[in-house]
Each structure stands twice: as structure tokens, then as C-alpha cells.
Design a protein around this motif. Structure first.
Motif, PDB file in Angstrom:
ATOM      1  N   LEU A   1       0.826  -1.209   0.000  1.00  0.00           N
ATOM      2  CA  LEU A   1       0.000   0.000   0.000  1.00  0.00           C
ATOM      3  C   LEU A   1       0.860   1.258   0.000  1.00  0.00           C
ATOM      4  N   GLY A   2       1.907   1.265   0.791  1.00  0.00           N
ATOM      5  CA  GLY A   2       2.800   2.425   0.824  1.00  0.00           C
ATOM      6  C   GLY A   2       3.444   2.680  -0.517  1.00  0.00           C
ATOM      7  N   PHE A   3       3.851   1.613  -1.188  1.00  0.00           N
ATOM      8  CA  PHE A   3       4.460   1.770  -2.507  1.00  0.00           C
ATOM      9  C   PHE A   3       3.443   2.326  -3.504  1.00  0.00           C
ATOM     10  N   ILE A   4       2.239   1.783  -3.505  1.00  0.00           N
ATOM     11  CA  ILE A   4       1.209   2.230  -4.448  1.00  0.00           C
ATOM     12  C   ILE A   4       0.820   3.683  -4.174  1.00  0.00           C
ATOM     13  N   MET A   5       0.687   4.038  -2.905  1.00  0.00           N
ATOM     14  CA  MET A   5       0.265   5.404  -2.562  1.00  0.00           C
ATOM     15  C   MET A   5       1.288   6.453  -2.997  1.00  0.00           C
ATOM     16  N   ARG A   6       2.557   6.120  -2.913  1.00  0.00           N
ATOM     17  CA  ARG A   6       3.575   7.126  -3.144  1.00  0.00           C
ATOM     18  C   ARG A   6       4.228   7.051  -4.520  1.00  0.00           C
ATOM     19  N   ARG A   7       4.243   5.908  -5.149  1.00  0.00           N
ATOM     20  CA  ARG A   7       5.001   5.740  -6.395  1.00  0.00           C
ATOM     21  C   ARG A   7       4.154   5.721  -7.658  1.00  0.00           C
ATOM     22  N   VAL A   8       2.923   5.292  -7.547  1.00  0.00           N
ATOM     23  CA  VAL A   8       2.064   5.136  -8.719  1.00  0.00           C
ATOM     24  C   VAL A   8       1.124   6.351  -8.792  1.00  0.00           C
TER      25      VAL A   8
END
Length: 115
Positions: free
Chosen positions: A30-37
Motif C-alpha cells: 500500500l505504501g508503494f502504491i500510494m507514493r510511487r504510482v
């Protein structure tokens, strides 16, 4: 066997452990999706709310797990790892444990003399 005994961990310990592990992996995703995508701000806000809820859930379960660790019996290491002696020699577990056991000496890490 819900509770720990001298032979191994009980179901409560195992379920708590793996539930916390899965939640932490979900938090990372979730952290990756929220910040990178690049995503819609409304969806991003919703993901932040899920991230926060899962984080507090993981924190609560970790507190329960820590309390459970304090009050529960700890398995005997020799009995708990006895099943590893029956693993075939070519398995990845035995190969990695063989590498680890060769890299450590019983006296601890070797030290070079200082000059």
C-alpha cells in the motif's frame, strides 16, 4: 494444540506471527502504491485510510503477540528443530543451514589482531 509446549509453538503463536507478517507485507505494498504510482486523489486518500487502519491492527496484534510471548511457554530448541534432521540433504533449507553453520565458529566470529 492451541498453546505452546516443549515440542513446538501452538496455533495461537503461529497464527499471530503469520497474520502480522501478511499485514506488514500489505502495508509495504500500500505504501508503494500510494507514493510511487500516479493515482486518483480520492483513491489515494482511501488507501491512506486503509494503510492507517492496517498499521494500527498490526501494532495491536504485535502487542498481543509480545504479551503472549511473555506469558507462554517457550519450546525447547532441540525438540522444536528435530524435524529439520529428517530433511533430505539436497533441500534448500539444509543447504542454507549448512552454509550458515560453516561460516560461524563455536567461539564466535574470528578476529584479526590489531596492528
Amino acid at each position: 494444540m492451541l498453546r505452546n509446549d516443549r515440542a513446538g509453538f501452538g496455533w495461537v503463536t503461529i497464527v499471530l506471527h503469520w497474520t502480522i507478517a501478511v499485514i506488514i507485507l500489505a502495508l509495504l505494498a500500500l505504501g508503494f502504491i500510494m507514493r510511487r504510482v500516479p493515482i486518483d486523489p480520492a483513491l489515494q486518500f482511501s488507501l491512506y485510510q486503509w494503510h492507517k487502519s492496517l498499521g494500527f491492527t498490526a501494532l495491536g496484534l504485535a502487542a498481543i503477540r509480545a504479551l503472549w510471548h511473555v506469558i507462554e511457554l517457550r519450546p525447547n530448541r532441540q525438540q522444536a528443530s528435530a524435524h529439520l534432521n529428517s530433511v533430505p540433504a539436497a533441500s534448500p533449507i539444509s543447504c542454507s543451514s549448512g552454509l550458515l553453520s560453516r561460516s560461524r565458529s563455536p567461539a564466535g566470529p574470528s578476529r584479526r589482531p590489531r596492528r
